[in-house]
Design a protein around this motif. Structure first.
Motif, PDB file in Angstrom:
ATOM      1  N   GLU A  19      13.381  19.029  -4.350  1.00 14.23           N
ATOM      2  CA  GLU A  19      12.182  17.984  -5.147  1.00 14.23           C
ATOM      3  C   GLU A  19      12.575  16.825  -5.737  1.00 14.23           C
ATOM      4  O   GLU A  19      11.584  16.143  -5.444  1.00 14.23           O
ATOM      5  N   ALA A  22      11.778  13.995  -1.958  1.00 12.72           N
ATOM      6  CA  ALA A  22      10.015  14.314  -3.059  1.00 12.72           C
ATOM      7  C   ALA A  22      10.028  12.934  -3.519  1.00 12.72           C
ATOM      8  O   ALA A  22       9.022  12.000  -3.342  1.00 12.72           O
ATOM      9  N   LYS A  23      10.394  13.258  -4.746  1.00 10.39           N
ATOM     10  CA  LYS A  23       9.777  12.429  -5.835  1.00 10.39           C
ATOM     11  C   LYS A  23      10.042  10.702  -5.203  1.00 10.39           C
ATOM     12  O   LYS A  23       9.625  10.479  -5.793  1.00 10.39           O
ATOM     13  N   ALA A  26       7.722   9.808  -2.140  1.00  4.59           N
ATOM     14  CA  ALA A  26       6.536   9.410  -3.203  1.00  4.59           C
ATOM     15  C   ALA A  26       6.980   7.857  -4.555  1.00  4.59           C
ATOM     16  O   ALA A  26       5.760   6.840  -4.106  1.00  4.59           O
ATOM     17  N   LYS A  27       7.321   7.787  -4.621  1.00  3.56           N
ATOM     18  CA  LYS A  27       7.940   6.421  -5.542  1.00  3.56           C
ATOM     19  C   LYS A  27       8.428   5.424  -4.426  1.00  3.56           C
ATOM     20  O   LYS A  27       7.406   3.750  -4.654  1.00  3.56           O
ATOM     21  N   ASP A  29       7.049   5.437  -1.213  1.00  5.57           N
ATOM     22  CA  ASP A  29       5.457   4.965  -0.582  1.00  5.57           C
ATOM     23  C   ASP A  29       4.680   4.204  -1.616  1.00  5.57           C
ATOM     24  O   ASP A  29       3.786   3.088  -1.048  1.00  5.57           O
ATOM     25  N   TYR A 128      -4.518  14.210  -0.785  1.00  8.72           N
ATOM     26  CA  TYR A 128      -3.228  15.075  -1.269  1.00  8.72           C
ATOM     27  C   TYR A 128      -2.056  14.714  -0.363  1.00  8.72           C
ATOM     28  O   TYR A 128      -2.189  15.405   0.952  1.00  8.72           O
ATOM     29  N   GLN A 131       2.654  14.360  -1.999  1.00  7.30           N
ATOM     30  CA  GLN A 131       3.410  13.826  -2.852  1.00  7.30           C
ATOM     31  C   GLN A 131       2.476  13.752  -4.295  1.00  7.30           C
ATOM     32  O   GLN A 131       3.438  13.873  -6.029  1.00  7.30           O
ATOM     33  N   GLU A 132       1.357  12.966  -4.217  1.00  7.47           N
ATOM     34  CA  GLU A 132       0.980  13.018  -5.275  1.00  7.47           C
ATOM     35  C   GLU A 132      -0.266  13.225  -4.156  1.00  7.47           C
ATOM     36  O   GLU A 132      -1.262  12.828  -3.680  1.00  7.47           O
ATOM     37  N   SER A 197      -1.402  15.933  -9.675  1.00  9.20           N
ATOM     38  CA  SER A 197      -0.435  16.693  -9.612  1.00  9.20           C
ATOM     39  C   SER A 197       0.353  17.715 -11.154  1.00  9.20           C
ATOM     40  O   SER A 197       0.433  19.113 -10.693  1.00  9.20           O
TER      41      SER A 197
END
Length: 362
Positions: A19, A22-23, A26-27, A29, A128, A131-132, A197
């Protein structure tokens, strides 16, 4: 033994680790996309295909929804003076960026291309990426072209077409899972949701899109006539929701069911509303009796969203749908939302539209 115990303490839960990764991804990206968009604006470079469309998408990402909605409203007010429509033609052989829960309608007589009898009009939707979640409010046109069969000179076959993206400054807010229908070569959109999400915001506004002028108009409901009162209040539209099924019968649009979720509550509906396209008047929730095919239990369908609603002649048919059924708490006799289980309907219902509308008109 002591060393082994120390090593065990250092072990990280694999789920928490994934997790966290993934966060972070995503940040990273999101930062990269912002940097690339800024560099593209500064350099004035243009990218071909769907990448160029993605770069300018007015998508709603994983931000605080209250702030996001407020920013949309501020941008709409500042854009009212100009209300420009931008056009971007996608290169031949390319398509709108990937998305789900959008609307797509064929509007006859609205053709924008040579030899076109009408346009396919795509609006909104969500995507989606793992991640977001991004939600859109752009509109794509695809000219519906057909060529005559040269061998038999009878019938026709579809040909390759080009997609064009149109974006109006005062278009509806981004949304997906909205209700939509075509009537007299115009597109109507009601409700829908914008979701991240972890958050939902459900719309209640009503819009009409003119494909010839590529422009949106928000519809404000009128008060019902046939009364002696000097000041009439319009009947309210359905409460905010998404996944609401709709059909058009004569000059009436029927809206059934839907879904609403907030931080404190989740609701599914089985109410029925009628909108009069000739007078711009809502009916409010109305009483109705349906007929369940192949069984005699119940008089109206259960609460649900995302069902299929259509009609053949004067009879409407409703199929399937989804809802969550909560378990009853033995201690307090209350519904436990956290233990709710998804339920997919397989039932079919019919409704006599002629009788329904006759009763409504009286």
């Amino acid at each position: 033994m002591g060393k082994k115990d120390k090593k065990k303490k250092k072990n990280v839960d694999p789920n928490k680790k994934s997790e966290l990764q993934a966060k972070k991804a995503a940040k990273a990206d999101k930062s990269a996309l912002k940097r690339l968009a800024k560099e593209s604006r500064n350099s004035g470079d243009k990218t071909d295909g769907a990448d160029a469309v993605n770069a300018e998408q007015p998508a709603a990402g994983a931000e605080d929804l209250d702030a996001l909605i407020a920013s949309f409203q501020t941008n709409r007010v500042s854009a009212d003076a100009q209300d420009d429509v931008t056009e971007h033609v996608l290169p031949s052989g390319t398509y709108p960026p990937p998305r789900a829960n959008f609307s797509l309608h064929s509007l006859e007589g609205s053709g924008s291309g040579s030899g076109s009898s009408g346009d396919w009009v795509l609006f909104g939707g969500e995507y989606y990426n793992g991640q977001e979640n991004s939600v859109y409010n752009d509109c794509f046109h695809c000219a519906s072209k057909r060529t005559q069969n040269e061998d038999t000179h009878t019938g026709s076959t579809p040909t390759a077409s080009t997609w064009t993206r149109y974006q109006q400054d005062t278009a509806p807010h981004p949304r997906c899972a909205h209700s939509s229908f075509a009537y007299r070569n115009e597109l109507y959109v009601w409700g829908g949701e914008i979701a991240t999400s972890s958050q939902f915001f459900h719309h209640r506004d009503f819009w009409k899109y003119n494909p010839a002028g590529k422009r949106w108009t928000e519809l404000t409901p009128a008060a019902a006539s046939g009364t002696t009162k000097t000041k009439l209040k319009p009947n309210p539209p359905p409460s905010p929701r998404s996944g609401c099924a709709t059909l058009v019968y004569r000059h009436y649009a029927l809206f059934f069911g839907g879904f609403y979720e907030a931080s404190t509550e989740t609701k599914w509906y089985n109410d029925l509303h009628i909108y009069d396209l000739s007078t711009n008047v809502w009916s409010g929730a109305i009483q109705y009796d349906g007929t369940k095919l192949a069984t005699t239990t119940g008089k109206i369908p259960g609460v649900r969203s995302n069902c299929v609603l259509g009609h053949f002649g004067d009879t409407a048919f409703l199929l399937g749908g989804f809802c969550k059924i909560g378990h009853q708490s033995q201690e307090r006799g209350e519904e436990n939302v956290h233990k709710a289980e998804g339920y997919i309907y397989g039932d079919v219902w019919s409704l006599n539209l002629k009788t329904l509308i006759a009763a409504y008109e009286q």
